[in-house]
Write an enzyme that holds these catalytic residues in place. Structure first.
Site: not given
Length: 695
Positions: A371, A373-374, A377, A391, A488
Site C-alpha cells: 500500500q 501513499g495514494f 499495489v 499501483k 524521498d
C-alpha cells in the site's frame, strides 16, 4: 626527438609480446603545441604494405564509408568493423572522446580515415590519435589482442613546477588521475571519466588540475582499470613535475592538464590534495569539548525543532481548511498540466483496463502486495507471462493525483538498471494506474528490518545494494537527460529484484532542476522523517545534497540493520546517526554492525562504508560529497576519504548512569565475539509528510 620503449600489461603479460611507446618531444615553434594527429605507422611488428588500388585499398575505402557513421551513431561513440576476406581483410576500430557530440565524432573519424593513408602511404597497420577521436585499421585481427600500443605525449606549453614542489604536485596528479581512472572503469555505458582537483590558493605550483580517462566500452571494469593502471604507472618516469601530459592507447588513454581541456562539467570533483592529514583529536580533548558545548548543541537543535513543529501544525491546519473548500471536480488528473512532449513519451505506454483487470484477477485481495501513499499495489501477470506490479490510485481519495502525474512523466523519460522500469499506464474509467516491473524480493525495508529475512542479506548483497543505489542516484543527479532530486529516498522506496539488485522507485515527490540550477526552496515539506536533510526539514531548502543525506542514512541502516528514528523532535534522545557517531569517535563502531551477516564480515570495507555514510549526513550540504564522488570512494582504494565532523541532528550523549543512555536496553549492543544472533529493530520511521501541489 622520438624514442621507443616496450611495456607489458600486468594481467596479460604472458600473452603479450611487447608494447610500443613513443614519447613525442619534437621541438615546436615557440608557444605552439604539437598539432594532432599523432600517427603510428605499423605499430606492431611489420605487417607489410598493400598495393596501390589493390584489393586491400578497396576494402579500406569501403570501411571508410561506414565506420564514421557507425561510430557517431553508437551510444558510446565506439565501433568496430571488418571488410573483405583474408589476406586482404581490413579490421577497423574507432573511438570518440566521451565529451564529443555525434557530428564532431563523425567528422573526426572521417578525417582520421582520410589522413591515415596520406601520413602512412600503403601501410596496412596504422594507428591515429586526434584530440577527439582515435582510429586503428590493420590486416590483423587485433580486437582480442592482450597487448596495448601506447603513445606518450606532452604539450609544448606544459611547464615544470619548482623542484621543491614537484613531489607534492606529482602526488596530487596521481590522486586525481587514479580517481578519474576508477570513475571511468566503473562507468558501465562509456568507460569514460573526467575529474577536477582543487588547487592550493596562493601557490602557483599547486594549480587546479583536470584529468580525463577512457577505455573502449567493450572492456570489463577490471580490464579497463588494469589498462589504465599500467599506463598511469608511467607517470613518475615520463611526467614528473610536469603540469600536463598523457598517453593514448588502442584500449585506454588518459590525460591531465592545469587547464580545462574537455567539454562539460567534470564528472568527479576532488578537494585539494593534502599530503599529511591532520591528526585526530585525542579522546580527552573530544570529551572536554563535548562538555563545554553540550548546552549550546542541545539548544541549537531544540529551538529550531520546536519552531519547525509549530510551523508544521499551522501548515497542516491551513491545508485542512483549503482541502475542505475544494470541490471534487477541481481535483482531476487533467487539472495537472501535461506538455505535448510529456504526452508523446506516455502515449506508447498506454495499457487498457481489461488487460490489467485480468492480470490482477480484477484487483483481488490475494494479489495485493503493498500500500502506497495514494492507494494499493497489486501483483499481476500480463498475457505474455511477464510479472508486473500495479499501483492503483484509490478512486475514493483525491490524494496523490499530483504525485501520480509527476511519477508517470518522470519515469517514462528515465532508464537505468538501478531505477524501477515503467511498463505501462492506464487512465480509463476514472482509474489512475501505473504498471511497473515486478520486484520479487520486495522493498529493502521489508527484508532489512525483519529479524528473520535480514539473514538473507549477507555483506556481499548489502554492498551491492549500496553501490546500486549510488549509481542510480548519480544517473538522476548527473547522467540523465533531466537533473532530478528524488526527495524521498528511503528503504521502502528501494526495490530488490531476484538477485537483490536495487532499483530506486516512487518519483511522486521528485523535482526537476533546469540548467545550472543546484538548489531550490519550498514551503511545502514532503518526505519521510529520519531521511530528510536538516536544511530541508527545517527551512524547505532542497538540492542534490538532500538526496545525498538520505543516501547516507540508508548506508548506515544497511550496515547496522537498524532504522533511523530521526531526531527532529527535541524529545528524541538519540537517533541512528548519533548512535553511529558516538561509537565511531570511541573506536568501537564495529559493535553496531548487524550480527545477522555472520561471523566473518569484511570489517575494513564496512568501516569504509560507515565513513562514507557519515560523510553524507554532515550538517552542511557543502560538507557532503556529490554522489559521483561517493561512487569513486566506494569503488576505489586509492582515494583518501575526507575527515569527519559531527553529523546532523546529533545530540550530546548522556551519562552512563542516565536512564536514557543510548546503550541501554533500547539500543542493546551486539556481542562482539562471534556476534549475537539477536537483532533489535528500533521504532519505525514511517511518518511521512506529503503536501501535494500541482506541478
Amino acid at each position: 626527438m622520438r624514442r621507443h620503449r616496450p611495456y607489458l600489461d600486468g594481467v596479460a603479460a604472458a600473452a603479450a609480446t611487447f608494447l610500443l611507446a613513443v614519447l613525442l618531444h619534437a621541438p615546436l615553434a615557440a608557444g605552439e603545441d604539437e598539432p594532432p594527429p599523432w600517427v603510428l605507422c605499423g605499430p606492431y611488428p611489420p605487417s607489410g604494405n598493400y598495393s596501390k588500388n589493390g584489393t586491400y585499398q578497396v576494402n579500406l575505402d569501403l570501411l571508410s564509408t561506414t565506420l564514421p557513421k557507425n561510430t557517431s551513431s553508437s551510444p558510446a561513440m565506439y565501433a568496430t568493423g571488418t571488410v573483405g576476406d583474408v589476406p586482404d581483410k581490413v579490421y577497423g576500430l574507432a573511438l570518440c572522446r566521451g565529451d564529443a557530440n555525434a557530428s564532431a565524432c563523425e567528422r573526426c573519424v572521417a578525417a582520421a580515415l582520410r589522413d591515415a593513408p596520406r601520413r602512412c602511404p600503403l601501410v596496412k597497420d596504422v594507428l591515429v590519435f586526434y584530440d577527439l577521436c582515435q582510429l586503428r585499421y590493420s590486416n590483423r585481427d587485433f580486437f582480442l589482442d592482450d597487448d596495448y600500443f601506447v603513445t606518450t605525449y606532452t604539450l609544448q606549453r606544459s611547464r615544470r613546477v619548482g623542484a621543491a614542489a614537484a613531489a607534492a604536485f606529482d602526488a596530487a596528479v596521481a590522486v586525481l588521475v587514479n580517481a578519474t581512472a576508477d570513475y571511468a572503469a566503473a562507468d558501465s555505458s562509456r568507460r569514460y571519466g573526467t575529474g577536477e582537483e582543487e588547487g592550493v590558493d596562493g601557490d602557483s605550483d599547486r594549480p587546479k588540475i583536470y584529468a580525463l580517462a577512457q577505455c573502449t566500452p567493450d572492456k570489463t571494469p577490471e580490464v579497463c582499470r588494469t589498462c589504465l593502471s599500467t599506463v598511469i604507472g608511467q607517470l613518475p618516469k615520463e611526467f614528473s613535475g610536469r603540469t600536463g601530459g598523457g598517453m593514448f592507447g588502442v584500449w585506454c588513454n588518459f590525460r591531465y592538464e592545469v587547464f580545462p581541456f574537455f567539454s562539460g562539467r567534470p564528472l568527479l570533483q576532488l578537494p585539494a590534495f593534502v599530503e599529511t592529514p591532520p591528526p585526530p583529536p585525542s579522546p580527552s580533548a573530544t570529551s572536554g569539548e563535548k562538555t563545554k558545548n553540550r548546552i549550546g548543541t542541545v539548544l541549537a537543535i531544540v529551538m529550531p525543532a520546536i519552531a519547525a513543529i509549530l510551523l508544521m501544525v499551522v501548515a497542516c491546519f491551513c491545508c485542512w481548511k483549503r482541502i475542505k473548500k475544494r470541490r471534487p471536480e477541481e481535483q482531476t488528473f487533467l487539472s495537472y498540466s501535461v506538455s505535448s512532449d510529456d504526452i508523446q513519451s506516455i502515449d506508447s505506454l498506454i495499457l487498457d483496463l481489461p488487460t490489467i483487470r485480468v492480470a490482477t484477477d480484477d484487483f483481488a485481495d490475494t494479489k495485493m502486495i503493498g500500500q502506497g501513499g495514494f492507494g494499493m499495489v497489486y501483483k499481476g501477470v500480463l498475457p505474455d507471462g511477464q510479472e508486473i506490479a500495479v499501483k492503483r490510485l484509490c478512486q475514493s481519495s483525491r490524494q496523490g493525483i499530483g504525485e501520480l502525474k509527476s511519477e508517470l512523466i518522470l519515469v517514462a523519460k528515465l532508464y537505468h538498471k538501478n531505477l524501477v522500469r515503467l511498463i505501462g499506464v492506464c487512465l480509463e474509467q476514472q482509474e489512475k494506474i501505473l504498471v511497473y516491473e515486478y520486484m520479487p524480493n520486495g522493498s529493502l525495508d521489508i527484508v532489512l528490518f525483519d529479524t528473520d529475512k535480514n539473514r538473507e542479506l549477507d555483506w556481499g548483497k548489502r554492498f551491492k545494494i549500496i553501490n546500486g543505489i549510488a549509481r542510480g542516484l548519480q544517473y538522476l543527479h548527473e547522467d540523465s537527460q533531466l537533473k532530478i532530486v528524488h526527495r524521498d529516498l528511503k528503504a521502502s522506496n528501494i526495490l530488490l529484484d531476484f538477485d537483490y539488485s536495487p532499483k530506486i522507485s516512487d518519483f511522486g515527490l521528485a523535482k526537476i532542476f533546469g540548467g545550472d540550477q543546484s538548489e531550490d526552496v519550498t514551503n511545502r515539506i514532503a518526505g519521510t522523517y529520519g531521511y530528510m536533510a536538516p536544511e530541508y526539514a527545517m527551512r524547505g531548502n532542497y538540492s542534490i545534497k538532500s538526496d545525498v543525506f538520505s543516501f547516507g542514512v540508508l548506508v548506515l541502516e544497511i550496515i547496522t540493520g537498524r532504522r533511523n528514528t530521526g531526531s527532529y523532535d527535541s524529545g528524541q534522545d538519540v537517533d541512528l546517526l548519533n548512535l553511529v557517531w558516538e561509537h565511531w569517535t570511541r573506536g568501537n563502531v564495529v559493535e553496531l554492525i548487524d550480527p545477522s551477516m555472520g561471523d566473518h564480515p569484511p570489517i575494513e570495507q564496512m568501516l569504509k562504508c560507515i565513513h562514507i555514510g557519515l560523510l553524507c549526513v554532515q550538517k552542511k550540504p557543502a560538507s557532503r560529497p556529490t554522489i559521483s564522488s561517493v561512487n569513486i570512494m566506494l569503488s576505489s582504494n586509492t582515494v583518501r576519504l575526507p575527515s569527519l565532523s559531527r553529523p546532523a541532528f546529533c545530540i550530546q550523549e548522556v551519562s552512563a548512569s542516565d536512564s536514557s543512555n543510548p546503550y541501554s536496553e533500547r539500543y542493546p549492543r551486539p556481542r562482539h565475539s562471534g556476534y549475537s544472533d539477536n537483532s533489535t529493530v528500533v521504532s519505525s520511521n514511517d511518518l511521512s509528510i506529503t503536501e501535494l501541489v500541482p506541478r
